[in-house]
Design a protein around this motif. Structure first.
Motif, mmCIF file in Angstrom:
data_model
loop_
_atom_site.group_PDB
_atom_site.id
_atom_site.type_symbol
_atom_site.label_atom_id
_atom_site.label_comp_id
_atom_site.label_asym_id
_atom_site.label_seq_id
_atom_site.Cartn_x
_atom_site.Cartn_y
_atom_site.Cartn_z
ATOM 1 N N ASP A 20 44.241 36.997 26.438
ATOM 2 C CA ASP A 20 45.605 36.799 26.938
ATOM 3 C C ASP A 20 45.916 37.767 28.078
ATOM 4 O OD1 ASP A 20 45.988 34.757 25.122
ATOM 5 O OD2 ASP A 20 47.129 35.986 23.696
ATOM 6 N N LEU A 21 45.457 39.015 27.941
ATOM 7 C CA LEU A 21 45.692 40.001 29.003
ATOM 8 C C LEU A 21 44.984 39.570 30.288
ATOM 9 C CD1 LEU A 21 46.813 42.746 29.958
ATOM 10 C CD2 LEU A 21 44.656 43.761 29.194
ATOM 11 N N ILE A 22 43.737 39.141 30.171
ATOM 12 C CA ILE A 22 42.981 38.695 31.352
ATOM 13 C C ILE A 22 43.702 37.536 32.027
ATOM 14 C CG2 ILE A 22 40.827 37.593 32.109
ATOM 15 C CD1 ILE A 22 39.441 39.274 29.838
ATOM 16 N N THR A 23 44.102 36.540 31.247
ATOM 17 C CA THR A 23 44.762 35.371 31.850
ATOM 18 C C THR A 23 46.113 35.746 32.453
ATOM 19 O OG1 THR A 23 45.614 34.663 29.704
ATOM 20 C CG2 THR A 23 43.561 33.654 30.439
ATOM 21 N N SER A 24 46.783 36.752 31.892
ATOM 22 C CA SER A 24 48.076 37.170 32.459
ATOM 23 C C SER A 24 47.903 37.854 33.814
ATOM 24 C CB SER A 24 48.811 38.099 31.489
ATOM 25 O OG SER A 24 48.237 39.394 31.498
ATOM 26 N N LYS A 25 46.743 38.434 34.058
ATOM 27 C CA LYS A 25 46.480 39.127 35.325
ATOM 28 C C LYS A 25 45.958 38.170 36.412
ATOM 29 C CE LYS A 25 47.371 43.245 33.763
ATOM 30 N NZ LYS A 25 48.645 43.844 34.166
ATOM 31 N N ARG A 45 40.250 42.475 49.047
ATOM 32 C CA ARG A 45 41.307 42.915 48.138
ATOM 33 C C ARG A 45 41.380 42.112 46.850
ATOM 34 N NH1 ARG A 45 42.611 47.703 50.093
ATOM 35 N NH2 ARG A 45 43.289 47.696 52.254
ATOM 36 N N GLN A 46 40.460 41.148 46.679
ATOM 37 C CA GLN A 46 40.540 40.318 45.478
ATOM 38 C C GLN A 46 39.163 39.839 45.035
ATOM 39 O OE1 GLN A 46 43.301 37.302 46.699
ATOM 40 N NE2 GLN A 46 42.083 36.677 48.445
ATOM 41 N N VAL A 47 39.088 39.566 43.730
ATOM 42 C CA VAL A 47 37.905 38.965 43.121
ATOM 43 C C VAL A 47 38.293 37.540 42.794
ATOM 44 C CG1 VAL A 47 36.449 38.944 41.056
ATOM 45 C CG2 VAL A 47 37.079 41.106 42.087
ATOM 46 N N GLY A 48 37.418 36.589 43.127
ATOM 47 C CA GLY A 48 37.716 35.194 42.837
ATOM 48 C C GLY A 48 36.670 34.572 41.931
ATOM 49 N N PHE A 49 37.100 33.560 41.208
ATOM 50 C CA PHE A 49 36.211 32.743 40.396
ATOM 51 C C PHE A 49 36.422 31.311 40.862
ATOM 52 C CE2 PHE A 49 35.503 30.004 36.698
ATOM 53 C CZ PHE A 49 34.214 30.363 36.346
ATOM 54 N N VAL A 50 35.348 30.649 41.299
ATOM 55 C CA VAL A 50 35.472 29.306 41.864
ATOM 56 C C VAL A 50 35.582 28.283 40.726
ATOM 57 C CG1 VAL A 50 34.447 27.585 43.405
ATOM 58 C CG2 VAL A 50 34.076 30.033 43.851
ATOM 59 N N VAL A 51 36.736 27.631 40.643
ATOM 60 C CA VAL A 51 36.972 26.596 39.637
ATOM 61 C C VAL A 51 36.558 25.238 40.202
ATOM 62 C CG1 VAL A 51 38.722 25.407 38.248
ATOM 63 C CG2 VAL A 51 38.871 27.874 38.611
ATOM 64 N N TRP A 110 42.333 43.956 38.521
ATOM 65 C CA TRP A 110 40.924 44.031 38.123
ATOM 66 C C TRP A 110 40.616 45.411 37.542
ATOM 67 C CZ3 TRP A 110 37.414 40.380 37.391
ATOM 68 C CH2 TRP A 110 36.052 40.682 37.395
ATOM 69 N N ASP A 111 41.099 46.449 38.237
ATOM 70 C CA ASP A 111 40.880 47.822 37.761
ATOM 71 C C ASP A 111 41.634 48.082 36.457
ATOM 72 O OD1 ASP A 111 39.239 48.322 39.912
ATOM 73 O OD2 ASP A 111 40.763 49.400 41.072
ATOM 74 N N GLU A 112 42.836 47.513 36.331
ATOM 75 C CA GLU A 112 43.632 47.715 35.123
ATOM 76 C C GLU A 112 42.925 47.157 33.888
ATOM 77 O OE1 GLU A 112 47.970 46.391 33.593
ATOM 78 O OE2 GLU A 112 47.871 47.060 35.698
ATOM 79 N N LEU A 113 42.183 46.064 34.053
ATOM 80 C CA LEU A 113 41.431 45.509 32.920
ATOM 81 C C LEU A 113 40.423 46.531 32.404
ATOM 82 C CD1 LEU A 113 40.828 41.847 34.168
ATOM 83 C CD2 LEU A 113 42.478 42.618 32.440
ATOM 84 N N SER A 114 39.819 47.298 33.319
ATOM 85 C CA SER A 114 38.862 48.339 32.917
ATOM 86 C C SER A 114 39.522 49.426 32.092
ATOM 87 C CB SER A 114 38.221 48.981 34.151
ATOM 88 O OG SER A 114 37.335 48.093 34.752
ATOM 89 N N TRP A 120 35.248 46.206 28.698
ATOM 90 C CA TRP A 120 35.383 45.384 29.908
ATOM 91 C C TRP A 120 34.380 45.808 30.981
ATOM 92 C CZ3 TRP A 120 36.820 40.890 31.558
ATOM 93 C CH2 TRP A 120 36.951 40.655 32.921
ATOM 94 N N ASP A 121 34.169 47.105 31.143
ATOM 95 C CA ASP A 121 33.242 47.574 32.184
ATOM 96 C C ASP A 121 31.855 46.979 31.993
ATOM 97 O OD1 ASP A 121 35.224 49.012 33.399
ATOM 98 O OD2 ASP A 121 34.553 50.973 32.675
#
Length: 188
Positions: A20-25, A45-51, A110-114, A120-121
């Protein structure tokens, strides 16, 4: 979002709260064909995941020619990670080869997830290793003849021939579009 979570869970276990935390970010971002996800000379400035869609990594050589270095299809990360991580300017572009839908994290999120998710790391490092491995492994070997390089392209990217421009494929293979057309005709 389901695709992203399935991707992440290949690399480690997360509980419902962590998911839930990941999806909220995460935020969704759409790129039109030819739009840039990140640009040379700027700090990524961003990490992307190609959907959905295909992103390509490219740069300009010292003659000013555009060179395609890699293709990033669905269910893969799109990021210039070394420069993203070190806050340094990129030397290449990440550009939409098709209309794309991505799930994106800002550097701060992204850093906050760590800092928030235990383990997570480790998961992140495995995702980054896969991303870097795919980028390096799929570059054509220029010492091979052009037909062999094209056949390897078909093997590595079986769904891309009708989705991305021939100019980008030719650039990736290090051949002219005319040579690529000849190769394709001879293979059929």
């Amino acid at each position: 979002m389901k695709e992203l979570i399935e991707y992440i869970l290949q690399f480690g276990n997360l509980n419902e709260q962590q998911i839930d935390l990941i999806t909220s970010k995460a935020t969704e971002k759409e790129l039109r064909k030819d739009e840039y996800f990140s640009e040379a000379g700027k700090i990524p400035r961003q990490v992307g995941f190609v959907v959905d869609g295909v992103v390509r990594g490219c740069y300009y050589n010292n003659k000013g020619e555009e060179i395609t270095r890699c293709f990033i299809p669905e269910n893969n990360m799109a990021v210039d990670y070394p420069n993203f991580e070190t806050n340094s300017a990129s030397a290449e572009y990440l550009q939409a080869s098709t209309n794309c839908k991505l799930i994106v994290f800002s550097k701060q999120d992204w850093d906050e997830l760590s800092h928030t998710i235990v383990g997570w790391d480790n998961i992140r490092n495995k995702m980054v290793q896969k991303c870097l491995y795919q980028k390096s492994r799929k570059s054509p070997v220029i010492s091979q003849d052009a037909t062999t390089r094209y056949l390897e392209f078909l093997e590595n990217y079986p769904t891309l021939t009708n989705r991305v421009s021939l100019a980008h494929i030719a650039s990736y293979l290090g051949v002219t579009q005319q040579s690529l057309s000849r190769i394709r005709k001879n293979i059929r």
